[in-house]
Design a protein around this motif. Structure first.
Motif, PDB file in Angstrom:
ATOM      1  N   ASN A 188      65.288   6.085  17.672  1.00 54.01           N
ATOM      2  CA  ASN A 188      65.680   4.934  18.758  1.00 54.01           C
ATOM      3  C   ASN A 188      66.108   5.247  20.053  1.00 54.01           C
ATOM      4  O   ASN A 188      66.283   4.254  20.885  1.00 54.01           O
ATOM      5  CB  ASN A 188      66.410   3.745  17.912  1.00 54.01           C
ATOM      6  N   LEU A 189      66.408   6.601  20.545  1.00 52.72           N
ATOM      7  CA  LEU A 189      66.516   6.998  21.710  1.00 52.72           C
ATOM      8  C   LEU A 189      65.606   7.719  22.300  1.00 52.72           C
ATOM      9  O   LEU A 189      65.225   8.566  21.874  1.00 52.72           O
ATOM     10  CB  LEU A 189      68.157   7.889  21.732  1.00 52.72           C
ATOM     11  N   HIS A 190      65.573   7.089  23.608  1.00 47.76           N
ATOM     12  CA  HIS A 190      64.031   7.777  24.221  1.00 47.76           C
ATOM     13  C   HIS A 190      64.645   7.870  25.572  1.00 47.76           C
ATOM     14  O   HIS A 190      65.257   7.340  26.434  1.00 47.76           O
ATOM     15  CB  HIS A 190      63.099   6.836  24.234  1.00 47.76           C
ATOM     16  N   ILE A 191      64.548   9.174  26.108  1.00 43.24           N
ATOM     17  CA  ILE A 191      64.938   9.726  27.448  1.00 43.24           C
ATOM     18  C   ILE A 191      63.577  10.241  28.373  1.00 43.24           C
ATOM     19  O   ILE A 191      62.572  10.907  27.654  1.00 43.24           O
ATOM     20  CB  ILE A 191      65.843  10.888  27.510  1.00 43.24           C
ATOM     21  N   GLU A 192      63.481   9.784  29.623  1.00 48.04           N
ATOM     22  CA  GLU A 192      62.470  10.043  30.461  1.00 48.04           C
ATOM     23  C   GLU A 192      62.898  10.657  31.876  1.00 48.04           C
ATOM     24  O   GLU A 192      63.856  10.019  32.315  1.00 48.04           O
ATOM     25  CB  GLU A 192      61.403   8.937  30.576  1.00 48.04           C
ATOM     26  N   THR A 193      62.423  11.814  32.186  1.00 44.78           N
ATOM     27  CA  THR A 193      63.005  12.278  33.467  1.00 44.78           C
ATOM     28  C   THR A 193      61.607  12.675  34.261  1.00 44.78           C
ATOM     29  O   THR A 193      60.722  12.908  33.778  1.00 44.78           O
ATOM     30  CB  THR A 193      63.775  13.632  33.499  1.00 44.78           C
ATOM     31  N   GLY A 194      61.657  12.283  35.654  1.00 46.41           N
ATOM     32  CA  GLY A 194      60.306  12.493  36.364  1.00 46.41           C
ATOM     33  C   GLY A 194      60.655  12.868  37.735  1.00 46.41           C
ATOM     34  O   GLY A 194      61.551  12.431  38.347  1.00 46.41           O
ATOM     35  N   TYR A 195      59.669  13.494  38.338  1.00 44.62           N
ATOM     36  CA  TYR A 195      59.842  13.856  39.773  1.00 44.62           C
ATOM     37  C   TYR A 195      58.296  13.812  40.321  1.00 44.62           C
ATOM     38  O   TYR A 195      57.167  14.367  39.659  1.00 44.62           O
ATOM     39  CB  TYR A 195      60.241  15.284  39.797  1.00 44.62           C
TER      40      TYR A 195
END
Length: 1018
Positions: free
Chosen positions: A396-403
């Motif tokens: 249930n924990l979701h992380i997104e990083t983007g550049y």
């Protein structure tokens, strides 16, 4: 491509396909890979069925069912785009619910403006009339993967188009109040290889070749994908085209179940030669009606009278370069002080009938030729690169990083600046020397004002970090299940945008002192010679540096010469740091959905502190940023959706947003203007029928925009004069410029502390006896507020497995208020200075009409036009089409003799826009009248309550196709023929009328055209 050749291709395609194998039901979408959705930051590729989308990110930037989103979200699925042969976002706007394309927006004060903006601005649009308009308020934001983009969006590397109408601070902090359009780049799949080739041709001669290759490197772990596009789009008007070459590559890497990465890179090049929207302005027919007279310019005196019948004098200080594409006469260059040009109806008729009229006689000039030829061009190179990582460290924990980083480098040239698209006839009996018979007597020609060139360089850097966590109590026993299910999300986003925009007019090199270096050209055409109807400049206008013009010894011109061009540069940087929190709660088993979002932006705006009179490339290397302002706007979104039954929903939402402009605009007192703040409310209901195969949604909305660049551009109700009567900002700033120059010559100081920055800007960028520069006009623009109210209805679905249906209808009432209020104060403050007895009778410039105008006369024009603006307060936007309707359907045969065949149609209707008004004697007095000095006491003005409407926009398109598997069932082949304007309705589009309802300005409609697409998927 001729129609008979197109039909031959169709027949060949069908014969070839029939020799190979089994039929593929056309209702089945192309094969897709079952991607594993790692997080709520993605939408499953399998969520779209036919024309019906099930999911979207355009609610809270988290994957949500469309029925749980309160605002208006419209999705164009891949199958919808394919059926209508839509390949790019700009063409998709015409089929959208409530977003106008540029071609629908008619600016009646300058109806050619659409094509001119296409070449003068970045492709994606910077300016009030570029990039479409949602709900009548302004252009929507455009993005991919929720990154702002300045690069055109095309279906060759994207999945689907999503239109989110109204302000939405959660999607984009730097967002217009009107709405947002987003798409998602294609992803590489590590499940299986896939190849796709698409070939497209049309009857005007266009070709489009698209290649898409997906290759797993390690199954379920690593894959790469490459898409390439070669597009050669030919307009239905000769000498207009839009060409592009694009290459996109992406890779996906999933080293473990809890983590995935994808990177992408795109490089593109564009070359656009745009056709202007309207027909030419007519300065020929009045001469024909007068009996084709010759002007006897052999007589003395040397100077022509200001006006003689259908003739007017050339401005004596301008030099003209005259030629034609066929080389049928010697090129000439020089003064025309002893020659005349022909007058149009705008100067022959009395006010308020003094309006430019279109050339509607095709024997004079045909509709299907792009008259400006290579005189309006644009070339651009762009890149996009980015990396996105998604992580699921525990349940249930979701992380997104983007550049994401984008670059944009564009050059343009514009020999037809906006409204200067007149067609003249050479009626002079002799040449300039008064003795040589004129060999061009009776020939038609174009003539430009000062030609301009420009460059835009843009850099966008954006990175973000998102966290989502879901609390689910619904599966628990007892009272806890009533707590429901909750999604919490946080976002940090940092975006930096640098815009370097420079303009430069073409100038003659090394002119003697006291001689104008302005460069103007005259291009002769012959209606019987189609090869030379469109302007063909005898040099490449996009090449920088000095050009030696053929036919005249030693004549050189330059624009964008790093060694010495005069550049008007606009250099700005905006930095936006955003913190977003959103919550979505599902209560009572999902029967009640609540959403709350809050966004806070730290904003800093900068401009260049360096010398802007340099080459733009040099400025971009050393901008020397100076901070102008800082602010922290706070925006909020709240919504509620209730599902009383499984098949019905009701919703309500309210939201706000504030755009952070890339280009700084100032108030007239020098302070930074607020641009693009807005708020909106929407409520309605949705229904789902036949086990969710059909969905209906009806919404009512109200949007408010504060601080928009005004859509209103004022058509002069007075005789047309160059530089006057067109826009109030130019009129009043020209008067200020004249007063400053005249006072300085007399040793007087008339500067105002309140307007000092404006005054210094005018003097620094505008030469004596010239109109105020574009740099000043754009920076101190006409600002207004806007309001839109309306209804939107959509019906989308798949009634059966073989039948697709999409219907949209909208009613929109948009208006402007607080239009140019700062200019009202400015005029009141400075009017006594402008009509000072010391210079009220001085000339303010030298219009090419042959009339020299005094400051006092100019003030009369400016005030009358401001009174016209004042009367537009709260009225419906002039160029708004109040009602819109779209309907698309398709049926595929899955059995019998027609198995594999599909057929469909699309009908689009847009109601007429206001094209003019009846005129009456007004009861309101001139608020600026000064008895004995500034008359009249009352004005002859249009009656706003009696509008005259132009033409509705109506199109009916059809398509027919066939699909089957070929090459031993290894290849899915699909052939499709689209017919645009199936009934070949070529009635002129009426844009502007005089007070009696006679239409004077028109645009031509594209005739019937054919598009053939063949795709091979294997």
């Amino acid at each position: 491509m001729k129609t008979r050749n197109l039909l031959a291709i169709i027949a060949g395609s069908l014969i070839a396909g029939s020799t190979f194998g089994a039929v593929v039901p056309a209702s089945s979408p192309p094969a897709v890979e079952d991607t594993v959705v790692l997080s709520p930051f993605q939408v499953s590729e399998n969520s779209d069925v036919g024309y019906q989308a099930r999911e979207s990110l355009s609610g809270t930037r988290l994957n949500s069912s469309l029925k749980d989103i309160a605002g208006q979200v419209t999705v164009m699925t891949p199958e919808f785009l394919q059926d209508l042969a839509i390949t790019d976002l700009d063409s998709a706007l015409f089929y959208s619910l409530n977003t106008e394309s540029d071609s629908e927006i008619v600016d009646v004060s300058g109806p050619q403006i659409g094509g001119a903006y296409s070449t003068a601005n970045p492709i994606n649009g910077i300016g009030p009339a570029v990039g479409g308009r949602t709900r009548g308020i302004g252009p929507p934001n455009r993005g991919h993967d929720f990154f702002d983009t300045v690069v055109p969006i095309d279906s060759y590397n994207t999945e689907r188009f999503t239109f989110a109408s109204g302000p939405n601070s959660i999607l984009f902090g730097n967002a217009q109040p009107s709405g947002t359009i987003d798409t998602t780049f294609k992803r590489a799949s590590a499940i299986r290889p896939r190849r796709m080739i698409e070939l497209r041709f049309d009857s005007p001669g266009s070709s489009r070749v698209m290649l898409d290759i997906n290759q797993p490197i390690k199954k379920d772990v690593l894959a790469v994908r490459m898409s390439a596009l070669r597009n050669r789009a030919e307009d239905w008007r000769e000498s207009a085209f839009d060409r592009s070459d694009r290459l996109y590559a992406t890779a996906s890497f999933r080293p473990m179940k809890q983590a995935s990465f994808r990177g992408y890179y795109e490089r593109s090049s564009f070359h656009l030669q745009a056709a202007l929207a309207s027909l030419l302005q007519d300065h020929v027919t009045p001469w024909i009606e007068a009996g084709r007279p010759a002007y006897n310019n052999a007589a003395t005196p040397a100077a022509l009278p200001a006006r003689t019948g259908v003739f007017a004098a050339y401005s004596g200080s301008n030099r003209y370069y005259a030629f034609d594409g066929a080389g049928s006469f010697p090129v000439s260059y020089g003064l025309r002080s002893n020659m005349s040009l022909t007058r149009g109806y705008d100067t022959l008729r009395p006010a308020p009938y003094s309006l430019e009229s279109s050339v509607t006689d095709e024997s004079i000039y045909p509709y299907d030729v792009n008259y400006n030829g290579n005189g309006n061009q644009m070339k651009a190179d762009t890149t996009i690169g980015g990396l996105i990582g998604e992580f699921n460290p525990f349940k249930n924990l979701h992380i997104e990083t983007g550049y994401n980083r984008e670059t944009y480098n564009q050059r343009y040239v514009r020999f037809f600046p906006l409204v200067n698209c007149d067609l003249f006839v050479d009626a002079n009996r002799f040449l300039q020397d008064r003795t040589t018979p004129n060999p061009n007597f009776g020939r038609y020609y174009f003539e430009n004002a000062t030609a301009g060139a420009g460059r835009t360089i843009a850099f966008k850097d954006q990175y973000r970090f998102s966290v989502s966590y879901e609390l689910d109590f619904e599966q628990r026993a007892g009272w806890q299940k009533w707590i429901g299910r909750h999604r919490l999300a946080g976002l940090y986003d940092h975006k930096s945008t640098d815009i370097f925009n420079g303009r430069s007019d073409y100038k003659v090199v090394d002119t003697p002192a006291g001689v104008s270096n302005a460069f103007r050209f005259t291009y002769y055409v012959d209606p019987a010679d189609r090869q030379n109807l469109a302007v063909r400049l005898p040099f490449d206008p996009l090449r920088e540096g000095i050009h030696t013009l053929p036919g005249v010894n030693g004549l050189q011109i330059r624009a964008w010469d790093p060694a010495g061009s005069d550049v008007a540069a606009f250099v700005n940087r905006s930095i936006v740091e955003s913190r977003v929190f959103s919550w979505q709660g599902f209560l009572f088993g999902g029967r009640l959905v609540l959403t709350y979002g809050r966004r806070e932006d730290n904003v800093s705006i900068h401009e260049s502190a360096g010398n802007l009179q340099r080459d733009l490339l040099v400025i971009a290397d050393d901008p020397q940023w100076r901070r102008l302002s800082e602010k922290t706007p706070l925006t909020v979104q709240k919504s509620i959706v209730a599902h009383p039954t499984q098949w019905s929903s009701i919703f309500y939402t309210e939201s706000s947003t504030e755009q952070i402009p890339n280009f700084v605009r100032r108030n007239l007192d020098g302070t930074i203007a607020q641009i693009g703040a807005g708020e909106g409310r929407e409520y309605g209901l949705s229904l789902r029928f036949f086990r969710n195969r059909i969905s209906l949604r009806l919404g009512k909305y109200e949007n408010v925009g504060v601080g928009s660049v005004s859509n209103l551009r004022v058509p002069s109700p007075l005789p047309a004069l160059v530089g006057f009567g067109r826009m109030i900002r130019q009129d009043s700033l020209n008067l200020e410029h004249n007063a400053l120059r005249q006072a300085a010559a007399r040793g007087r100081d008339i500067f105002s502390d309140k307007y000092r920055l404006l005054q210094e800007s005018i003097l620094a960028t505008t030469a004596s006896d010239q109109n105020t520069s574009a740099e000043v006009l754009d920076r101190f623009d006409l600002i207004s507020d806007s309001r839109a109210r309306g209804y939107e209805l959509t019906v989308v679905g798949n009634p059966t497995s073989n039948w697709r249906l999409s219907v949209g209808a909208a009613k929109n009432e948009a208006s402007e208020s607080n239009i140019g209020r700062q200019y009202l104060s400015f005029i009141k403050d400075r009017l006594p200075v402008w009509i000072d007895p010391a210079w009220r009778n001085e000339f303010t410039n030298s219009p090419a009409t042959g009339t020299r105008i005094t400051a006092l006369d100019a003030a009369r024009f400016a005030i009358q036009n401001y009174d016209y603006i004042f009367r537009q307060e709260g009225q419906a936007a002039r160029n708004l089409r109040k009602y819109r309707g779209n309907a698309t359907t398709r049926y595929a045969f899955s059995g019998g003799a027609l198995k594999g065949v599909f057929i469909g149609a699309n009908y689009n209707w847009r109601s007429p826009a206001v094209a003019g008004y009846k005129w009456t004697n007004p009861s309101a007095a001139n608020q600026f009248a000064i008895p004995g000095v500034l008359e009249p006491a009352t004005f002859l003005m249009p009656e706003i309550s009696q509008p005259i409407y132009g033409s509705a926009l109506v199109t009916f398109d059809g398509f027919l196709g066939y699909s089957r598997r070929v090459f031993k069932d290894k290849v899915a082949w699909r052939a499709q023929l689209n017919v645009r304007n199936l009934l070949n309705n070529t009635d002129l589009i009426r844009q502007r009328s005089d007070p009696d309802g006679v239409f004077v300005s028109s645009a031509a409609k594209e005739p019937r055209s054919f598009i053939l697409t063949n795709s091979f998927d294997f």
